[in-house]
Design a protein around this motif. Sequence first.
Motif, mmCIF file in Angstrom:
data_model
loop_
_atom_site.group_PDB
_atom_site.id
_atom_site.type_symbol
_atom_site.label_atom_id
_atom_site.label_comp_id
_atom_site.label_asym_id
_atom_site.label_seq_id
_atom_site.Cartn_x
_atom_site.Cartn_y
_atom_site.Cartn_z
ATOM 1 N N LEU A 202 0.833 -1.196 0.000
ATOM 2 C CA LEU A 202 0.000 0.000 0.000
ATOM 3 C C LEU A 202 0.873 1.254 0.000
ATOM 4 O O LEU A 202 1.974 1.248 0.552
ATOM 5 C CB LEU A 202 -0.921 0.010 1.220
ATOM 6 N N PRO A 203 0.393 2.351 -0.599
ATOM 7 C CA PRO A 203 1.189 3.579 -0.666
ATOM 8 C C PRO A 203 1.270 4.264 0.695
ATOM 9 O O PRO A 203 0.418 4.065 1.568
ATOM 10 C CB PRO A 203 0.421 4.438 -1.662
ATOM 11 N N GLU A 204 2.287 5.088 0.856
ATOM 12 C CA GLU A 204 2.467 5.824 2.098
ATOM 13 C C GLU A 204 1.730 7.155 1.991
ATOM 14 O O GLU A 204 2.325 8.217 1.869
ATOM 15 C CB GLU A 204 3.951 6.044 2.379
ATOM 16 N N ASP A 205 0.415 7.081 2.016
ATOM 17 C CA ASP A 205 -0.412 8.276 1.876
ATOM 18 C C ASP A 205 -1.687 8.057 2.685
ATOM 19 O O ASP A 205 -2.583 7.316 2.282
ATOM 20 C CB ASP A 205 -0.747 8.534 0.408
ATOM 21 N N TRP A 206 -1.766 8.731 3.842
ATOM 22 C CA TRP A 206 -2.932 8.566 4.693
ATOM 23 C C TRP A 206 -4.174 9.206 4.089
ATOM 24 O O TRP A 206 -5.281 9.027 4.607
ATOM 25 C CB TRP A 206 -2.645 9.147 6.075
ATOM 26 N N GLY A 207 -4.016 9.964 3.014
ATOM 27 C CA GLY A 207 -5.188 10.510 2.336
ATOM 28 C C GLY A 207 -5.976 9.445 1.605
ATOM 29 O O GLY A 207 -7.127 9.656 1.234
ATOM 30 N N LEU A 208 -5.345 8.265 1.382
ATOM 31 C CA LEU A 208 -6.036 7.167 0.709
ATOM 32 C C LEU A 208 -6.833 6.399 1.761
ATOM 33 O O LEU A 208 -6.252 5.715 2.607
ATOM 34 C CB LEU A 208 -5.030 6.253 0.020
ATOM 35 N N GLN A 209 -8.153 6.512 1.714
ATOM 36 C CA GLN A 209 -9.002 5.811 2.669
ATOM 37 C C GLN A 209 -10.378 5.627 2.067
ATOM 38 O O GLN A 209 -10.747 6.258 1.082
ATOM 39 C CB GLN A 209 -9.082 6.568 3.991
ATOM 40 N N SER A 222 -4.691 -5.055 -18.468
ATOM 41 C CA SER A 222 -5.259 -4.838 -17.141
ATOM 42 C C SER A 222 -6.244 -5.935 -16.781
ATOM 43 O O SER A 222 -6.986 -6.441 -17.631
ATOM 44 C CB SER A 222 -5.968 -3.484 -17.091
ATOM 45 N N SER A 223 -6.270 -6.257 -15.496
ATOM 46 C CA SER A 223 -7.287 -7.153 -14.977
ATOM 47 C C SER A 223 -8.602 -6.396 -14.805
ATOM 48 O O SER A 223 -8.691 -5.195 -15.080
ATOM 49 C CB SER A 223 -6.835 -7.711 -13.617
ATOM 50 N N ASN A 224 -9.594 -7.087 -14.324
ATOM 51 C CA ASN A 224 -10.797 -6.420 -13.831
ATOM 52 C C ASN A 224 -10.448 -5.613 -12.581
ATOM 53 O O ASN A 224 -9.356 -5.766 -12.011
ATOM 54 C CB ASN A 224 -11.867 -7.460 -13.498
ATOM 55 N N THR A 225 -11.318 -4.738 -12.159
ATOM 56 C CA THR A 225 -11.110 -3.989 -10.932
ATOM 57 C C THR A 225 -11.975 -4.567 -9.824
ATOM 58 O O THR A 225 -13.111 -5.006 -10.082
ATOM 59 C CB THR A 225 -11.452 -2.493 -11.110
ATOM 60 N N VAL A 226 -11.429 -4.589 -8.614
ATOM 61 C CA VAL A 226 -12.180 -5.051 -7.451
ATOM 62 C C VAL A 226 -12.137 -3.946 -6.387
ATOM 63 O O VAL A 226 -11.234 -3.124 -6.369
ATOM 64 C CB VAL A 226 -11.606 -6.360 -6.881
ATOM 65 N N THR A 227 -13.113 -3.965 -5.515
ATOM 66 C CA THR A 227 -13.225 -2.939 -4.481
ATOM 67 C C THR A 227 -12.688 -3.447 -3.154
ATOM 68 O O THR A 227 -13.047 -4.542 -2.705
ATOM 69 C CB THR A 227 -14.689 -2.500 -4.302
ATOM 70 N N LEU A 228 -11.810 -2.649 -2.538
ATOM 71 C CA LEU A 228 -11.304 -2.911 -1.204
ATOM 72 C C LEU A 228 -11.503 -1.665 -0.362
ATOM 73 O O LEU A 228 -11.717 -0.572 -0.895
ATOM 74 C CB LEU A 228 -9.806 -3.273 -1.237
ATOM 75 N N LYS A 229 -11.403 -1.809 0.955
ATOM 76 C CA LYS A 229 -11.605 -0.671 1.837
ATOM 77 C C LYS A 229 -10.339 -0.418 2.628
ATOM 78 O O LYS A 229 -9.740 -1.326 3.193
ATOM 79 C CB LYS A 229 -12.765 -0.911 2.805
ATOM 80 N N ILE A 230 -9.907 0.870 2.639
ATOM 81 C CA ILE A 230 -8.760 1.318 3.416
ATOM 82 C C ILE A 230 -9.278 2.054 4.638
ATOM 83 O O ILE A 230 -10.091 2.975 4.527
ATOM 84 C CB ILE A 230 -7.830 2.235 2.589
ATOM 85 N N ALA A 231 -8.809 1.644 5.823
ATOM 86 C CA ALA A 231 -9.286 2.232 7.074
ATOM 87 C C ALA A 231 -8.709 3.628 7.256
ATOM 88 O O ALA A 231 -7.578 3.906 6.838
ATOM 89 C CB ALA A 231 -8.910 1.337 8.243
ATOM 90 N N PRO A 232 -9.450 4.519 7.901
ATOM 91 C CA PRO A 232 -8.901 5.853 8.190
ATOM 92 C C PRO A 232 -7.806 5.758 9.227
ATOM 93 O O PRO A 232 -7.756 4.792 10.000
ATOM 94 C CB PRO A 232 -10.121 6.618 8.728
ATOM 95 N N PRO A 233 -6.901 6.758 9.283
ATOM 96 C CA PRO A 233 -5.793 6.715 10.259
ATOM 97 C C PRO A 233 -6.309 6.819 11.696
ATOM 98 O O PRO A 233 -7.382 7.312 11.942
ATOM 99 C CB PRO A 233 -4.952 7.928 9.877
#
Length: 233
Positions: A202-209, A222-233
């Motif tokens: 994962l990138p070092e960017d807490w703005g990604l959530q 490219s593959s298909n896209t799938v949805t994942l969830k990034i927790a807030p800091p």
Amino acid sequence: MTDSYSDAWMDAMNRGTASAYPDNPVGMHTRTRRGRIDYAFYSRSSVLVTNSVRIPDSRDLNNSNVVIRLGTLDDKGVRPSDHNAVVADFDLNVDTVVPTPTPTPTSAPVLLTDSSTNRGLALHSMLFTRDPFWITSPFNPGTDKRTRITLFSTNVTLLSGETASAMKGQAVSSIGGVYDLPVEYVGKVPGFDWLWEVTVRLPEDWGLQGNVSVSIWLHGVSSNTVTLKIAPP
């Protein structure tokens, strides 16, 4: 876009001719907003050769009355826009044009989803837990503590001698930010010749959530896209 076009910023980084400003240093994720979401693309079959690319500092640091904030560390002065400009300088090199070979068609990888939730099938690489994932993890043995997640895919074909470097990962945030997800491992799941595990960082960017769309690329496909969830800091 990267199937048919080259990213001038990446070209300039590789040439050592990319520049930005101290609050937003040169790197994979140099911000044009909360991430690198503005690009200068050009056709690989064109006569253009990247000379340099710069993301200039457009802030008026003497005017600190910032009304609209991006939520980044460089919100220190008023900007004329809520995006940073990307300025690319190209050379017109008509004498050294080499036709781009037509790539051999290849089938796309398929990322698996959980049929009960329709979300991406992915695990924390150390804890084997499902999302949401945190950007960093104290259980990660690496010094950077960045979280690694393992995606599961079918239809992966590595050529002889190819390693994880042949594949790349990408995440797109809900606001359109594009993030590279470096692939650190690709291999078959033991006992399942048809199933592959792909571990990305994962990138070092807490703005990604929140919800992100994740895909992998192999041999320009490219593959298909799938949805994942990034927790807030």
